[in-house]
Design a protein around this motif. Structure first.
Motif, PDB file in Angstrom:
ATOM      1  N   ASN A  47       0.861  -1.184   0.000  1.00  0.00           N
ATOM      2  CA  ASN A  47       0.000   0.000   0.000  1.00  0.00           C
ATOM      3  C   ASN A  47       0.901   1.239   0.000  1.00  0.00           C
ATOM      4  O   ASN A  47       1.607   1.505   0.968  1.00  0.00           O
ATOM      5  N   TYR A  48       0.891   2.005  -1.102  1.00  0.00           N
ATOM      6  CA  TYR A  48       1.815   3.132  -1.218  1.00  0.00           C
ATOM      7  C   TYR A  48       1.524   4.265  -0.230  1.00  0.00           C
ATOM      8  O   TYR A  48       2.433   4.982   0.177  1.00  0.00           O
ATOM      9  N   GLY A  49       0.264   4.433   0.144  1.00  0.00           N
ATOM     10  CA  GLY A  49      -0.045   5.428   1.167  1.00  0.00           C
ATOM     11  C   GLY A  49       0.602   5.064   2.493  1.00  0.00           C
ATOM     12  O   GLY A  49       1.139   5.928   3.209  1.00  0.00           O
ATOM     13  N   ALA A  50       0.587   3.774   2.824  1.00  0.00           N
ATOM     14  CA  ALA A  50       1.257   3.304   4.042  1.00  0.00           C
ATOM     15  C   ALA A  50       2.763   3.454   3.915  1.00  0.00           C
ATOM     16  O   ALA A  50       3.458   3.783   4.883  1.00  0.00           O
ATOM     17  N   LEU A  51       3.278   3.222   2.707  1.00  0.00           N
ATOM     18  CA  LEU A  51       4.718   3.369   2.480  1.00  0.00           C
ATOM     19  C   LEU A  51       5.153   4.809   2.711  1.00  0.00           C
ATOM     20  O   LEU A  51       6.165   5.064   3.381  1.00  0.00           O
ATOM     21  N   ASP A  52       4.397   5.772   2.171  1.00  0.00           N
ATOM     22  CA  ASP A  52       4.825   7.161   2.369  1.00  0.00           C
ATOM     23  C   ASP A  52       4.612   7.622   3.810  1.00  0.00           C
ATOM     24  O   ASP A  52       5.318   8.512   4.302  1.00  0.00           O
ATOM     25  N   THR A  53       3.674   6.982   4.519  1.00  0.00           N
ATOM     26  CA  THR A  53       3.506   7.305   5.936  1.00  0.00           C
ATOM     27  C   THR A  53       4.694   6.800   6.750  1.00  0.00           C
ATOM     28  O   THR A  53       5.224   7.521   7.602  1.00  0.00           O
ATOM     29  N   LEU A  54       5.116   5.576   6.494  1.00  0.00           N
ATOM     30  CA  LEU A  54       6.310   5.058   7.175  1.00  0.00           C
ATOM     31  C   LEU A  54       7.520   5.935   6.877  1.00  0.00           C
ATOM     32  O   LEU A  54       8.347   6.207   7.756  1.00  0.00           O
ATOM     33  N   ASP A  55       7.613   6.405   5.647  1.00  0.00           N
ATOM     34  CA  ASP A  55       8.701   7.303   5.269  1.00  0.00           C
ATOM     35  C   ASP A  55       8.625   8.600   6.079  1.00  0.00           C
ATOM     36  O   ASP A  55       9.636   9.072   6.620  1.00  0.00           O
ATOM     37  N   ALA A  56       7.418   9.168   6.184  1.00  0.00           N
ATOM     38  CA  ALA A  56       7.239  10.413   6.927  1.00  0.00           C
ATOM     39  C   ALA A  56       7.497  10.224   8.420  1.00  0.00           C
ATOM     40  O   ALA A  56       7.922  11.162   9.112  1.00  0.00           O
ATOM     41  N   LEU A  57       7.259   9.026   8.918  1.00  0.00           N
ATOM     42  CA  LEU A  57       7.517   8.717  10.327  1.00  0.00           C
ATOM     43  C   LEU A  57       8.998   8.422  10.593  1.00  0.00           C
ATOM     44  O   LEU A  57       9.387   8.187  11.742  1.00  0.00           O
ATOM     45  N   GLY A  58       9.795   8.426   9.528  1.00  0.00           N
ATOM     46  CA  GLY A  58      11.211   8.144   9.688  1.00  0.00           C
ATOM     47  C   GLY A  58      11.526   6.670   9.817  1.00  0.00           C
ATOM     48  O   GLY A  58      12.586   6.294  10.317  1.00  0.00           O
ATOM     49  N   LYS A  59      10.609   5.816   9.344  1.00  0.00           N
ATOM     50  CA  LYS A  59      10.789   4.373   9.478  1.00  0.00           C
ATOM     51  C   LYS A  59      10.851   3.657   8.134  1.00  0.00           C
ATOM     52  O   LYS A  59      10.554   2.463   8.038  1.00  0.00           O
ATOM     53  N   GLY A  60      11.235   4.369   7.110  1.00  0.00           N
ATOM     54  CA  GLY A  60      11.326   3.750   5.795  1.00  0.00           C
ATOM     55  C   GLY A  60      12.332   2.629   5.720  1.00  0.00           C
ATOM     56  O   GLY A  60      12.213   1.730   4.871  1.00  0.00           O
ATOM     57  N   SER A  61      13.313   2.626   6.608  1.00  0.00           N
ATOM     58  CA  SER A  61      14.371   1.612   6.569  1.00  0.00           C
ATOM     59  C   SER A  61      13.867   0.211   6.898  1.00  0.00           C
ATOM     60  O   SER A  61      14.539  -0.781   6.598  1.00  0.00           O
ATOM     61  N   ILE A  62      12.683   0.097   7.504  1.00  0.00           N
ATOM     62  CA  ILE A  62      12.169  -1.228   7.849  1.00  0.00           C
ATOM     63  C   ILE A  62      11.436  -1.885   6.676  1.00  0.00           C
ATOM     64  O   ILE A  62      11.074  -3.051   6.736  1.00  0.00           O
ATOM     65  N   VAL A  63      11.223  -1.128   5.606  1.00  0.00           N
ATOM     66  CA  VAL A  63      10.511  -1.661   4.436  1.00  0.00           C
ATOM     67  C   VAL A  63      11.470  -2.518   3.613  1.00  0.00           C
ATOM     68  O   VAL A  63      12.495  -2.032   3.125  1.00  0.00           O
ATOM     69  N   VAL A  64      11.132  -3.797   3.454  1.00  0.00           N
ATOM     70  CA  VAL A  64      12.000  -4.717   2.708  1.00  0.00           C
ATOM     71  C   VAL A  64      11.402  -5.120   1.368  1.00  0.00           C
ATOM     72  O   VAL A  64      12.068  -5.758   0.554  1.00  0.00           O
ATOM     73  N   GLY A  65      10.138  -4.746   1.127  1.00  0.00           N
ATOM     74  CA  GLY A  65       9.525  -5.107  -0.143  1.00  0.00           C
ATOM     75  C   GLY A  65       8.295  -4.290  -0.436  1.00  0.00           C
ATOM     76  O   GLY A  65       7.552  -3.910   0.488  1.00  0.00           O
ATOM     77  N   THR A  66       8.073  -4.004  -1.728  1.00  0.00           N
ATOM     78  CA  THR A  66       6.885  -3.276  -2.186  1.00  0.00           C
ATOM     79  C   THR A  66       6.761  -3.528  -3.688  1.00  0.00           C
ATOM     80  O   THR A  66       7.744  -3.912  -4.335  1.00  0.00           O
ATOM     81  N   PRO A  67       5.579  -3.328  -4.294  1.00  0.00           N
ATOM     82  CA  PRO A  67       5.469  -3.485  -5.748  1.00  0.00           C
ATOM     83  C   PRO A  67       6.296  -2.396  -6.453  1.00  0.00           C
ATOM     84  O   PRO A  67       6.121  -1.213  -6.165  1.00  0.00           O
ATOM     85  N   LEU A  68       7.160  -2.786  -7.369  1.00  0.00           N
ATOM     86  CA  LEU A  68       8.065  -1.829  -8.007  1.00  0.00           C
ATOM     87  C   LEU A  68       7.666  -1.440  -9.426  1.00  0.00           C
ATOM     88  O   LEU A  68       8.107  -0.405  -9.925  1.00  0.00           O
ATOM     89  N   SER A  69       6.823  -2.228 -10.094  1.00  0.00           N
ATOM     90  CA  SER A  69       6.536  -1.974 -11.506  1.00  0.00           C
ATOM     91  C   SER A  69       5.835  -0.642 -11.737  1.00  0.00           C
ATOM     92  O   SER A  69       6.001  -0.021 -12.794  1.00  0.00           O
ATOM     93  N   VAL A  70       5.061  -0.180 -10.758  1.00  0.00           N
ATOM     94  CA  VAL A  70       4.351   1.100 -10.896  1.00  0.00           C
ATOM     95  C   VAL A  70       4.631   2.009  -9.696  1.00  0.00           C
ATOM     96  O   VAL A  70       3.784   2.795  -9.287  1.00  0.00           O
ATOM     97  N   LEU A  71       5.821   1.902  -9.139  1.00  0.00           N
ATOM     98  CA  LEU A  71       6.174   2.696  -7.968  1.00  0.00           C
ATOM     99  C   LEU A  71       6.033   4.184  -8.279  1.00  0.00           C
ATOM    100  O   LEU A  71       6.641   4.683  -9.228  1.00  0.00           O
ATOM    101  N   PRO A  72       5.221   4.929  -7.510  1.00  0.00           N
ATOM    102  CA  PRO A  72       5.068   6.360  -7.758  1.00  0.00           C
ATOM    103  C   PRO A  72       6.408   7.093  -7.707  1.00  0.00           C
ATOM    104  O   PRO A  72       7.291   6.734  -6.934  1.00  0.00           O
TER     105      PRO A  72
END
Length: 299
Positions: A47-72
């Motif tokens: 969920n890209y909205g959740a991804l950008d929220t984790l990024d805004a919370l300063g926790k993007g480093s814990i993300v190990v996978g996401t769909p890449l073919s249409v990454l905003p």
């Protein structure tokens, strides 16, 4: 069983328990109760909205996978994480390989929840269209509770509340009325009851050029937007979400609507950032960006 083997097994089990992370129970939007690990170090985010929220919370480093073919484009920094399939078709094998402790999805992957839950706890952070802003803030708080960033979330929500209030003031002071449309494969359709329209009209208070009417049961008949429709409705603004462009297909042509018709109707077409609006949204960063795009058209 040999006593030495039994003793070794018990010791290993005890050590395993002592090394386990603590867990918390979350209930996003009061629709699901899920026990998840506290402060996970490996999270798959579909969920890209959740991804950008984790990024805004300063926790993007814990993300190990996401769909890449249409990454905003605004999330390009995450193109180096593992590719976990498409938005609608998660790759179960790829997700298993990264051994996540938590999987975050939205409605696109909801039908795969049971299968994904066999890998790790799953939380669905789909935006509630009828309560768009509160749902988004709730999701920020859920992710903050999980990652131990509650103070950061409080600051983010305060900034968003202020931005929304200021945006509403601009919208209410403007005489401009708008419609929200989606372009798909050479057709433009009114999406008056969509999440995009909910954000623009219900949250930001941009005046509707077309009233929201109750939809009949079953699949609603689409309202196509063309030159004749513009001449009849005469909206001041048409906000366009280009689905085709967002998924890598042919974008809407600049002359889809006749410039003379637009000029006579005093209608302006605003092309919203396709991948932001169609693929993302409902996150701390995406909401901030979306507000800017909507309100700038009213100034």
């Amino acid at each position: 069983m040999n006593k030495k083997i039994l003793l070794s097994t018990l010791i290993a089990f005890t050590l395993g328990l002592s090394g386990c992370q603590s867990s918390i129970t979350v209930n996003p939007d009061n629709k699901q109760t899920v026990v998840v690990p506290k402060s996970p170090s490996k999270v798959v985010v579909m969920n890209y909205g959740a991804l950008d929220t984790l990024d805004a919370l300063g926790k993007g480093s814990i993300v190990v996978g996401t769909p890449l073919s249409v990454l905003p484009s605004y999330l390009e920094k995450y193109k180096s994480v593992s590719d976990t399939g498409s938005m609608k078709e998660p790759s179960i094998d790829a997700i298993k390989q990264v051994k996540p402790q938590l999987i975050v999805i939205d409605g696109r992957q909801a039908s795969r929840t049971e299968e994904l839950s066999k890998i790790a706890p799953v939380i669905n952070l789909s935006v509630d269209v009828k309560n768009y802003l509160e749902s988004t803030k709730n999701h920020i708080n859920v992710l903050a509770d999980i990652t131990g960033t509650e103070k950061k979330a409080e600051d983010l929500i305060q900034l968003l509340d202020t931005k929304v209030t200021n945006a509403q003031a601009v919208a209410q002071a403007s005489h401009k009325k708008a419609i929200v449309a989606i372009h798909n494969d050479g057709k433009m359709i009114l999406i008056n009851g969509s999440s995009s329209a909910a954000l623009i009209h219900d949250v930001l208070k941009v005046k509707r050029a077309v009233p929201l009417t109750p939809q009949p049961s079953g699949k609603p008949k689409p309202t196509f937007i063309d030159n004749s429709y513009i001449s009849k409705v005469k909206p001041d603004i048409v906000y366009v979400v280009d689905r085709s462009k967002a998924i890598g297909q042919s974008a809407m042509k600049n002359d889809f609507l006749n410039p003379k018709v637009l000029a006579k109707s005093k209608t302006e077409v605003i092309y919203l950032t396709p991948d932001l609006w169609y693929l993302s949204g409902g996150g701390a960063e995406s909401l901030d960006r979306q507000i800017d795009e909507v309100i700038n058209a009213l100034k």
